[in-house]
Design a protein around this motif. Structure first.
Motif: not given
Length: 126
Positions: A102-109
């Protein structure tokens, strides 16, 4: 549509090593690549590391940098997480899933984790 399944979790002593596997097929539109995430008991899920779809780049969370390494065998549709110098704080359920940035960190759904399985438990004992 991508699918995955994790394996390889077990109990290991502090300072030991372990390799997790993730059977991966397909790509996910919009995701940066395939990532590893973990959730310790009573804590929020956290990002561990990610490899981009082209397998040309990996990124790691600060707590695991220098100790963990992600690799991917595209011929076997398998992604690995090599974990060395394990610490008690590495204990948790490890998941592989598409990773977004997201421009700042990685994530999943969340729906990937609901659909793709229970993860694999790593317990590091002192």
């Amino acid at each position: 549509q991508a699918q995955s399944a994790e394996s390889g979790g077990t109990m290991v002593q502090t300072g030991g090593s372990l390799r997790l596997s993730c059977a991966v097929s397909g790509r996910v539109f919009g995701a940066y690549g395939m990532g590893w995430f973990r959730q310790a008991p009573g804590k929020e899920r956290e990002f561990v590391g990610v490899v981009n779809w082209d397998t040309t780049s990996t990124t790691y969370a600060d707590p695991v940098k220098g100790r963990f390494a992600i690799s991917r065998d595209n011929d076997e549709n398998t992604m690995y997480l090599q974990m060395n110098s394990l610490k008690a704080e590495d204990t948790g359920v490890y998941y592989c899933a598409p990773a977004y940035y997201n421009g700042a960190s990685y994530y999943t759904e969340d729906h990937y984790l609901r659909l793709w399985g229970q993860g694999t438990l790593v317990t590091v004992s002192s």
